[in-house]
Enzyme design. Structure first.
Site, PDB file in Angstrom:
ATOM      1  N   GLU A  83     -11.975  -2.181  -9.644  1.00 33.09           N
ATOM      2  CA  GLU A  83     -11.353  -3.340  -9.010  1.00 33.09           C
ATOM      3  C   GLU A  83     -12.176  -4.612  -9.202  1.00 33.09           C
ATOM      4  O   GLU A  83     -11.617  -5.706  -9.322  1.00 33.09           O
ATOM      5  CB  GLU A  83     -11.135  -3.054  -7.520  1.00 33.09           C
ATOM      6  N   LYS A  97      -5.111 -10.589   1.336  1.00 31.69           N
ATOM      7  CA  LYS A  97      -3.776 -10.465   0.762  1.00 31.69           C
ATOM      8  C   LYS A  97      -2.931 -11.705   1.111  1.00 31.69           C
ATOM      9  O   LYS A  97      -3.354 -12.545   1.927  1.00 31.69           O
ATOM     10  CB  LYS A  97      -3.144  -9.169   1.271  1.00 31.69           C
ATOM     11  N   HIS A 122      -7.800  -5.950   1.792  1.00 37.48           N
ATOM     12  CA  HIS A 122      -8.019  -4.732   1.014  1.00 37.48           C
ATOM     13  C   HIS A 122      -9.514  -4.475   0.862  1.00 37.48           C
ATOM     14  O   HIS A 122     -10.305  -5.412   0.836  1.00 37.48           O
ATOM     15  CB  HIS A 122      -7.409  -4.897  -0.385  1.00 37.48           C
ATOM     16  N   TYR A 142      -2.330  -1.491  -8.128  1.00 40.15           N
ATOM     17  CA  TYR A 142      -1.946  -0.395  -7.235  1.00 40.15           C
ATOM     18  C   TYR A 142      -1.298   0.765  -8.001  1.00 40.15           C
ATOM     19  O   TYR A 142      -0.479   1.496  -7.441  1.00 40.15           O
ATOM     20  CB  TYR A 142      -1.002  -0.911  -6.151  1.00 40.15           C
ATOM     21  N   ASN A 180      -1.045  -5.773   5.794  1.00 39.37           N
ATOM     22  CA  ASN A 180      -2.264  -5.487   6.548  1.00 39.37           C
ATOM     23  C   ASN A 180      -3.419  -6.412   6.167  1.00 39.37           C
ATOM     24  O   ASN A 180      -4.573  -6.110   6.410  1.00 39.37           O
ATOM     25  CB  ASN A 180      -2.647  -4.004   6.413  1.00 39.37           C
TER      26      ASN A 180
HETATM   27  P1  ATP Z   1      -5.988  -0.981   0.499  1.00 36.60           P
HETATM   28  O1  ATP Z   1      -6.049  -0.053  -0.715  1.00 36.60           O
HETATM   29  O2  ATP Z   1      -5.057  -2.163   0.299  1.00 36.60           O
HETATM   30  O3  ATP Z   1      -7.314  -1.355   1.064  1.00 36.60           O
HETATM   31  P2  ATP Z   1      -5.671   1.296   2.136  1.00 36.60           P
HETATM   32  O4  ATP Z   1      -6.680   1.953   1.262  1.00 36.60           O
HETATM   33  O5  ATP Z   1      -5.955   1.188   3.588  1.00 36.60           O
HETATM   34  O6  ATP Z   1      -5.312  -0.152   1.648  1.00 36.60           O
HETATM   35  P3  ATP Z   1      -3.621   2.731   0.701  1.00 36.60           P
HETATM   36  O7  ATP Z   1      -3.108   4.013   1.220  1.00 36.60           O
HETATM   37  O8  ATP Z   1      -4.510   2.712  -0.506  1.00 36.60           O
HETATM   38  O9  ATP Z   1      -4.260   1.973   1.945  1.00 36.60           O
HETATM   39  O10 ATP Z   1      -2.353   1.813   0.409  1.00 36.60           O
HETATM   40  C1  ATP Z   1      -2.466   0.642  -0.346  1.00 36.60           C
HETATM   41  C2  ATP Z   1      -1.603  -0.415   0.290  1.00 36.60           C
HETATM   42  O11 ATP Z   1      -0.229  -0.029   0.214  1.00 36.60           O
HETATM   43  C3  ATP Z   1      -1.855  -0.631   1.782  1.00 36.60           C
HETATM   44  O12 ATP Z   1      -2.945  -1.471   2.035  1.00 36.60           O
HETATM   45  C4  ATP Z   1      -0.555  -1.237   2.235  1.00 36.60           C
HETATM   46  O13 ATP Z   1      -0.465  -2.634   1.926  1.00 36.60           O
HETATM   47  C5  ATP Z   1       0.452  -0.463   1.394  1.00 36.60           C
HETATM   48  N1  ATP Z   1       0.936   0.721   2.116  1.00 36.60           N
HETATM   49  C6  ATP Z   1       0.235   1.860   2.381  1.00 36.60           C
HETATM   50  N2  ATP Z   1       0.983   2.737   3.077  1.00 36.60           N
HETATM   51  C7  ATP Z   1       2.192   2.144   3.260  1.00 36.60           C
HETATM   52  C8  ATP Z   1       3.400   2.538   3.902  1.00 36.60           C
HETATM   53  N3  ATP Z   1       3.522   3.720   4.488  1.00 36.60           N
HETATM   54  N4  ATP Z   1       4.430   1.658   3.894  1.00 36.60           N
HETATM   55  C9  ATP Z   1       4.333   0.458   3.294  1.00 36.60           C
HETATM   56  N5  ATP Z   1       3.211   0.021   2.667  1.00 36.60           N
HETATM   57  C10 ATP Z   1       2.158   0.855   2.646  1.00 36.60           C
END
Ligand code: ATP
Length: 140
Positions: free
Chosen positions: A129, A9, A118, A49, A115
């Site tokens: 994706e 990211k 992804h 997303y 974070n």
């Molecule tokens: P990714 O899909 O990016 O691998 P993930 O599967 O661990 O991450 P998801 O729950 O799918 O997490 O959320 C997608 C993304 O949205 C997260 O990677 C993060 O960048 C953001 N995100 C998730 N939860 C929060 C939150 N509570 N507050 C802010 N941003 C969030």
């Protein structure tokens, strides 16, 4: 062999973590089948997303994901989806630092939004994706 979509990211790129992340990928037995550095606009980031469109953090997430380029990669190995998710660690990088100190998010993530990386979470999302970034690349 299974494939997954990995993405570094914008915070991972601006923090210069690409080399370390790619080393971790190769050390973990993945082959990098395809890769591209791209700048997502708000429309593309929202589409990627889309499942989170109703969440309170969605606008902030789109802003973050369009703040700079991302580095998308198609990774291949046995059980790629599960192994890549294990290597990146939990969504909240603060938790990753305590519970998964050797994970990529512990190394370069900041919090539950920024974070750093992804990973696809299922065969179905990997297929979607991979074709989102690489139109002509097969997902399996
Ligand atoms: P990714 O899909 O990016 O691998 P993930 O599967 O661990 O991450 P998801 O729950 O799918 O997490 O959320 C997608 C993304 O949205 C997260 O990677 C993060 O960048 C953001 N995100 C998730 N939860 C929060 C939150 N509570 N507050 C802010 N941003 C969030």
């Amino acid at each position: 062999m299974e494939r997954t979509l990995a993405m570094i990211k914008p915070d991972g790129l601006s923090g210069n973590y690409t080399k370390e992340i790619k080393e971790a990928i190769l050390e973990s037995g993945f082959d990098i089948i395809e890769e591209a550095v791209v700048l997502l606009d708000a429309e593309r980031a929202s589409l990627f997303y889309a499942e989170h469109a109703a969440r309170s953090f969605f606008d902030s997430l789109v802003k973050y994901m369009t703040s700079g380029p991302v580095h998308a990669m198609v990774l291949e190995r046995y059980d790629a989806i599960t192994h890549w998710r294990a290597l990146i660690g939990p969504t909240d990088a603060r938790k990753a630092k305590t519970s998964h100190p050797n994970s990529i998010r512990a190394m370069c993530g900041l919090d539950s939004e920024k974070n750093c990386v992804h990973g696809s979470d299922s065969l179905q999302s990997a297929a979607r994706e991979i074709s989102f970034f690489f139109k002509d690349v097969k997902s399996e």
